[in-house]
Design a protein around this motif. Sequence first.
Motif, PDB file in Angstrom:
ATOM      1  N   ALA A 213      37.687  56.847  28.907  1.00 47.31           N
ATOM      2  CA  ALA A 213      36.363  56.782  29.532  1.00 47.31           C
ATOM      3  C   ALA A 213      35.559  58.039  29.263  1.00 47.31           C
ATOM      4  N   ARG A 214      36.189  59.198  29.393  1.00 48.61           N
ATOM      5  CA  ARG A 214      35.474  60.453  29.161  1.00 48.61           C
ATOM      6  C   ARG A 214      35.088  60.600  27.690  1.00 48.61           C
ATOM      7  N   SER A 215      35.926  60.105  26.799  1.00 48.05           N
ATOM      8  CA  SER A 215      35.656  60.244  25.368  1.00 48.05           C
ATOM      9  C   SER A 215      34.459  59.413  24.922  1.00 48.05           C
ATOM     10  N   ILE A 216      34.186  58.304  25.624  1.00 48.47           N
ATOM     11  CA  ILE A 216      33.030  57.476  25.264  1.00 48.47           C
ATOM     12  C   ILE A 216      31.875  57.696  26.237  1.00 48.47           C
ATOM     13  N   ASP A 217      31.982  58.738  27.050  1.00 50.13           N
ATOM     14  CA  ASP A 217      30.935  59.086  28.015  1.00 50.13           C
ATOM     15  C   ASP A 217      30.656  57.910  28.951  1.00 50.13           C
ATOM     16  N   GLY A 218      31.744  57.277  29.398  1.00 46.00           N
ATOM     17  CA  GLY A 218      31.613  56.089  30.238  1.00 46.00           C
ATOM     18  C   GLY A 218      32.118  56.317  31.648  1.00 46.00           C
ATOM     19  N   VAL A 219      31.957  55.292  32.471  1.00 49.80           N
ATOM     20  CA  VAL A 219      32.394  55.322  33.872  1.00 49.80           C
ATOM     21  C   VAL A 219      33.811  54.759  33.955  1.00 49.80           C
ATOM     22  N   PHE A 220      34.678  55.460  34.682  1.00 50.17           N
ATOM     23  CA  PHE A 220      36.064  55.034  34.867  1.00 50.17           C
ATOM     24  C   PHE A 220      36.283  54.601  36.308  1.00 50.17           C
ATOM     25  N   GLN A 221      36.964  53.455  36.473  1.00 51.83           N
ATOM     26  CA  GLN A 221      37.331  52.991  37.811  1.00 51.83           C
ATOM     27  C   GLN A 221      38.786  52.539  37.793  1.00 51.83           C
ATOM     28  N   ARG A 222      39.517  52.954  38.813  1.00 49.19           N
ATOM     29  CA  ARG A 222      40.913  52.527  38.960  1.00 49.19           C
ATOM     30  C   ARG A 222      41.008  51.619  40.183  1.00 49.19           C
ATOM     31  N   ILE A 223      41.576  50.427  39.971  1.00 53.55           N
ATOM     32  CA  ILE A 223      41.771  49.478  41.069  1.00 53.55           C
ATOM     33  C   ILE A 223      43.263  49.339  41.308  1.00 53.55           C
ATOM     34  N   GLN A 224      43.720  49.691  42.509  1.00 50.88           N
ATOM     35  CA  GLN A 224      45.132  49.538  42.856  1.00 50.88           C
ATOM     36  C   GLN A 224      45.347  48.117  43.373  1.00 50.88           C
ATOM     37  N   PHE A 225      46.054  47.307  42.609  1.00 48.70           N
ATOM     38  CA  PHE A 225      46.281  45.926  43.004  1.00 48.70           C
ATOM     39  C   PHE A 225      47.412  45.851  44.016  1.00 48.70           C
ATOM     40  N   THR A 226      47.126  45.232  45.159  1.00 51.05           N
ATOM     41  CA  THR A 226      48.085  45.063  46.251  1.00 51.05           C
ATOM     42  C   THR A 226      48.040  43.610  46.719  1.00 51.05           C
ATOM     43  N   PRO A 227      49.053  43.155  47.466  1.00 53.65           N
ATOM     44  CA  PRO A 227      49.069  41.751  47.903  1.00 53.65           C
ATOM     45  C   PRO A 227      47.863  41.346  48.747  1.00 53.65           C
ATOM     46  N   ASP A 228      47.250  42.293  49.468  1.00 48.11           N
ATOM     47  CA  ASP A 228      46.122  41.939  50.340  1.00 48.11           C
ATOM     48  C   ASP A 228      44.764  42.137  49.675  1.00 48.11           C
ATOM     49  N   LEU A 229      44.744  42.456  48.379  1.00 44.69           N
ATOM     50  CA  LEU A 229      43.476  42.650  47.678  1.00 44.69           C
ATOM     51  C   LEU A 229      42.768  41.303  47.511  1.00 44.69           C
TER      52      LEU A 229
ATOM     53  N   VAL B 212      21.818  41.394  49.682  1.00 45.77           N
ATOM     54  CA  VAL B 212      21.828  42.397  48.617  1.00 45.77           C
ATOM     55  C   VAL B 212      23.227  42.454  48.021  1.00 45.77           C
ATOM     56  N   PHE B 213      23.298  42.453  46.697  1.00 45.72           N
ATOM     57  CA  PHE B 213      24.592  42.510  46.028  1.00 45.72           C
ATOM     58  C   PHE B 213      25.055  43.958  45.885  1.00 45.72           C
ATOM     59  N   TYR B 214      26.289  44.199  46.322  1.00 47.64           N
ATOM     60  CA  TYR B 214      26.909  45.523  46.191  1.00 47.64           C
ATOM     61  C   TYR B 214      28.028  45.420  45.158  1.00 47.64           C
ATOM     62  N   PRO B 215      27.850  46.019  43.976  1.00 44.63           N
ATOM     63  CA  PRO B 215      28.842  45.872  42.900  1.00 44.63           C
ATOM     64  C   PRO B 215      30.209  46.425  43.281  1.00 44.63           C
ATOM     65  N   GLY B 216      31.261  45.762  42.792  1.00 41.63           N
ATOM     66  CA  GLY B 216      32.624  46.229  42.999  1.00 41.63           C
ATOM     67  C   GLY B 216      33.054  47.175  41.896  1.00 41.63           C
ATOM     68  N   PRO B 217      34.285  47.643  41.946  1.00 44.93           N
ATOM     69  CA  PRO B 217      34.756  48.633  40.967  1.00 44.93           C
ATOM     70  C   PRO B 217      34.882  48.104  39.549  1.00 44.93           C
ATOM     71  N   VAL B 218      34.783  46.780  39.348  1.00 45.20           N
ATOM     72  CA  VAL B 218      34.854  46.241  37.983  1.00 45.20           C
ATOM     73  C   VAL B 218      33.603  46.616  37.186  1.00 45.20           C
ATOM     74  N   PHE B 219      32.562  47.071  37.868  1.00 46.15           N
ATOM     75  CA  PHE B 219      31.339  47.486  37.178  1.00 46.15           C
ATOM     76  C   PHE B 219      31.510  48.915  36.661  1.00 46.15           C
ATOM     77  N   ALA B 220      32.258  49.029  35.582  1.00 46.58           N
ATOM     78  CA  ALA B 220      32.534  50.314  34.936  1.00 46.58           C
ATOM     79  C   ALA B 220      32.764  50.045  33.460  1.00 46.58           C
ATOM     80  N   ASN B 221      32.852  51.108  32.690  1.00 48.12           N
ATOM     81  CA  ASN B 221      33.121  50.945  31.254  1.00 48.12           C
ATOM     82  C   ASN B 221      34.606  50.792  30.970  1.00 48.12           C
ATOM     83  N   VAL B 222      35.422  51.570  31.693  1.00 49.21           N
ATOM     84  CA  VAL B 222      36.876  51.484  31.559  1.00 49.21           C
ATOM     85  C   VAL B 222      37.456  51.206  32.935  1.00 49.21           C
TER      86      VAL B 222
END
Length: 313
Positions: A58-74, A93-103
């Motif tokens: 993500a840093r190498s392409i000057d992009g946004v990084f998001q980490r999603i910890q997958f758990t049973p209650d997600l 109003v739509f509030y974007p989730g963490p999938v709205f990232a480059n990586v």
Amino acid sequence: MFDRSPEVVRRLHANIGRVLLGKDEVIRLCLTALLAGEHILLEDVPGVGKTLLGKALARSIDGVFQRIQFTPDLMPSDITGSSLFHAEKREFVFYPGPVFANVVLADEINRTTPRTQSALLEAMNEFQVTVENRTYPLPKPFIVIATQNPIEFEGTYPLPESQMDRFLLRISLGYPARDWELQLLSQHQNGEPVDHLEPAASAEEILSLQASVRKVRTTREIDQYLLELVDATRRCPELRVGVSVRGTLMLYRAAQASAMLAGRDYVVPDDIQSLAVPVLAHRVIPQGYLHGNQREAVESLVARLVEEVPVPA
């Protein structure tokens, strides 16, 4: 852009290599997926640098990084986002989730339910999410790096074949060699090196490279060779399910990206051979039980098929 692609690729590879020590082949495969516009399944034990890889990319392409910890209650909305009523505006109003990232690092994706796993499918395949009948495009470039632990199976939900098929590559990082791990200790004396990593390419350059990948040439002989290799998995008596049509297209696109990484505007058999195992092995299903480690056995079987299929001159 193609005349500049070797320079951009070299910068990206060298930049990620500053923090991911001794993993040149892993970096090459990750860049292959990035330039092909596809996604990666990282299957490895914890603590070998999976998050580091995502951050460095993500840093190498000057992009946004998001980490999603997958758990049973997600829940799916925890990934995609949700629409909430805004009292002052008197509208939703739509509030974007963490999938709205480059990586996006989907950490331990097999620890959540199939319903939540499937929330990534549209994002990975269509580069968009749909919430309450409204479609929202994702940032570009966009790549998902999903991880799963191959050792621990208790409390997990194995990925269905339909979702496995959407990953271009399945790879492992593995443990570093001792000399590299020694250098790693020195690197981390003053904090995390990835936090000081500078961009090596812009988002516009990556998008231009992705467009150029589709212009990489193949010959009829190369196309026939690729199809012979795929057909070998479908005819193999040791496999119950061979490579899908999507798998054929994935190998084709990966070979084009591999050629660009090598500075060529044409595909050669080596591009296909070097990618056959990481691109195809997770798309086939063996007949019953294979002796030893199941993943290693399937990968060895695919590698054997690569050796058996005649290579065009």
